[in-house]
Enzyme design. Structure first.
Site, PDB file in Angstrom:
ATOM      1  N   PRO A 277      28.321  43.459  35.236  1.00  0.00           N
ATOM      2  CG  PRO A 277      26.583  43.836  36.748  1.00  0.00           C
ATOM      3  CD  PRO A 277      27.034  42.894  35.663  1.00  0.00           C
ATOM      4  N   GLY A 278      30.541  45.693  36.893  1.00  0.00           N
ATOM      5  CA  GLY A 278      31.560  45.803  37.949  1.00  0.00           C
ATOM      6  C   GLY A 278      31.356  47.123  38.665  1.00  0.00           C
ATOM      7  CE1 TYR A 320      41.598  54.163  32.791  1.00  0.00           C
ATOM      8  CE2 TYR A 320      40.663  54.146  34.996  1.00  0.00           C
ATOM      9  CZ  TYR A 320      41.249  53.484  33.943  1.00  0.00           C
ATOM     10  OH  TYR A 320      41.473  52.144  34.040  1.00  0.00           O
ATOM     11  CB  CYS A 347      57.843  61.991  45.106  1.00  0.00           C
ATOM     12  SG  CYS A 347      58.237  62.363  46.781  1.00  0.00           S
TER      13      CYS A 347
HETATM   14  C1  LIG Z   1      36.034  45.366  33.258  1.00  0.00           C
HETATM   15  C2  LIG Z   1      35.142  44.340  32.718  1.00  0.00           C
HETATM   16  C3  LIG Z   1      33.813  44.285  33.121  1.00  0.00           C
HETATM   17  C4  LIG Z   1      33.194  45.282  34.065  1.00  0.00           C
HETATM   18  O1  LIG Z   1      33.194  46.569  33.567  1.00  0.00           O
HETATM   19  P1  LIG Z   1      32.481  47.745  34.381  1.00  0.00           P
HETATM   20  O2  LIG Z   1      32.631  48.911  33.507  1.00  0.00           O
HETATM   21  O3  LIG Z   1      33.184  47.891  35.663  1.00  0.00           O
HETATM   22  O4  LIG Z   1      31.053  47.335  34.547  1.00  0.00           O
HETATM   23  C5  LIG Z   1      33.040  43.267  32.632  1.00  0.00           C
HETATM   24  N1  LIG Z   1      33.538  42.342  31.786  1.00  0.00           N
HETATM   25  C6  LIG Z   1      34.811  42.368  31.376  1.00  0.00           C
HETATM   26  C7  LIG Z   1      35.308  41.343  30.482  1.00  0.00           C
HETATM   27  C8  LIG Z   1      35.644  43.360  31.818  1.00  0.00           C
HETATM   28  O5  LIG Z   1      36.909  43.396  31.389  1.00  0.00           O
END
Ligand SMILES: *Cc1c(COP(=O)(O)O)cnc(C)c1O
Length: 420
Positions: A277-278, A320, A347
């Site tokens: 997760p990010g 997005y 700008c």
């Molecule tokens: C971007 C990415 C993530 C995290 O994605 P989220 O949508 O931010 O949870 C995890 N693994 C890989 C390989 C990614 O490119």
């Protein structure tokens, strides 16, 4: 009067100026703990890897390590930040669809925990570099062809995606055989990531099913029974009041139960599962605070609110068509009876932060707080128009701490050289 981590927005503005990225430290920690606690199964080993591209600084790497998560890096800069923070290299996964020989060399030298290969070229490069002195753990990025319901730009798993190798590509299996046979490679299994901001939970279970069925076909064709699997990230968060939120407490154990059921039914050797997760770790914990500089109404009656930031610190609306919620400090309880477009200083007519938002009437010097800006904001910030990048502060228990200093004009010019 809105507070974050026990500190009012006015105090934050007075101490640090605006624009300002603000993180509620406890909220980040709670999300880490939710993932650690619920991504568990009695019959499977698990690890949670934070996808650092969402938001990474030295302080953030320290926080992630203190919560017991691993770190996913895609560049030498991310790896360098992590190592400088004292992050253990054996808990770093190196990703990226376009790794250089130098990056692979650095990964081997620093004994990075897992190297995730993208394609045959990278695999061959790695197989040439390795020797008996250090046998790296390696995974291969595959593309399971799942059409997750999200924006096209953040879908990553259609058959023509730039990432990984399609499971329909017959060369994948021969590549896996090569990697498994290599004496100086410890090949664990596959990695796949089906997209970002996914709110449809079935996409995650379809993903598990598709990958494990692929594991079964690898086993059938080659006798190789892979032991580990990484399902990437993509867990969606709440941007607007009306958005649904993925119920992680429910989805995470269900994903693992799905792994366990399929593994048992198909006689697979899978014993360890990773996710990455990010956005869902930091997204809702982060806010951007702006000062409203000017207000302007066009001849057609469109109300613009000009803030002191821009697409430089907030690119996701332009990139997005992402939507955001915001509040005006001190006017939280007033009737929202004016439709505003929040625009920045750059700008570029695309420099819009929020296209249409109902807010109380605002005046110059009011403070605007944009919510859910923790992921992919600071990390995507740019210097367009030679604007400087805002400071980042963490707040907790009524105290605030600078995690990244505000850029100065000196910083901005620090790499420029005179022509004559
Ligand atoms: C971007 C990415 C993530 C995290 O994605 P989220 O949508 O931010 O949870 C995890 N693994 C890989 C390989 C990614 O490119």
């Amino acid at each position: 009067m809105t507070k974050i981590g026990g500190v009012t927005l006015e105090q934050l503005k007075n101490t640090y100026q605006t624009p300002l990225y603000i993180f509620d430290e406890d909220k980040i920690r709670e999300q880490c703990q939710t993932f650690k606690k619920h991504f568990k199964h009695p019959e499977l080993k698990t690890d949670v890897i934070y996808a650092s591209k969402a938001f990474l600084t030295i302080g953030m790497a320290e926080l992630i390590h203190s919560e017991g998560l691993w770190l996913d890096c895609v560049s030498q800069g991310e790896v360098y930040t992590a190592l400088k923070a004292g992050f253990p290299s054996e808990h770093i996964a190196l990703h990226g669809n376009n790794k250089t020989k130098e990056e692979l060399d650095v990964a081997l030298q620093f004994k990075i925990g897992v190297i995730v290969l993208d394609n045959p070229y990278e695999a061959d490069m790695l197989m040439e570099l390795v020797n008996e002195k250090h046998i790296p753990k390696v995974m291969l990025r595959i593309n399971p062809g799942i059409d997750a319901h999200t924006h096209d730009y953040i879908k990553t798993s259609l058959l023509d995606s730039k990432f990984g190798l399609s499971i329909q590509d017959p060369s994948v299996i021969s590549m896996i055989e090569k990697l498994v046979k290599h004496p100086f490679v410890n090949f664990l299994g596959t990695h796949s990531h089906i997209g970002s901001q996914i709110l449809e939970e079935n996409s995650f279970y379809d993903h598990v099913r598709t990958v494990l069925e692929f594991y079964a076909s690898i086993k059938e064709k080659t006798g190789i029974n892979l032991t580990e699997v990484n399902f990437g990230g993509g867990f969606g968060i709440k941007y607007l009041e009306s958005d649904a939120r993925l119920d992680l407490k429910n989805v995470l154990p269900k994903m693992l139960e799905e792994v366990y059921q399929i593994k048992t039914r198909l006689n697979l050797a899978v014993e360890k599962v990773y996710i990455e997760p990010g956005r869902s770790i930091v997204g809702e914990a982060g806010y951007t605070l702006y000062t409203i500089n000017q207000v302007k109404t066009t001849i057609n009656g469109k109300n613009y609110m000009f803030i002191d930031g821009s697409m430089n610190d907030h690119i996701r609306t332009a990139l997005y068509q992402a939507k955001y919620d915001a509040l005006v400090f001190g006017k939280e309880d007033l009737k929202k009876n004016r439709l505003y477009t929040v625009a920045g200083k750059a700008c570029e007519s695309g420099d819009i932060i929020i296209h249409d938002i109902l807010l109380p009437e605002v005046k110059p010097n009011d403070l605007l707080l944009v919510k859910s800006t923790g992921a992919y904001h600071y990390s995507m910030a740019s210097h367009y128009n030679r604007l400087t990048i805002p400071a980042v502060v963490f707040v907790k228990d009524g105290k605030s701490k600078v995690i990244v200093k505000r850029e100065s004009f000196m910083d901005l010019l620090s790499h420029d050289e005179h022509l004559v």
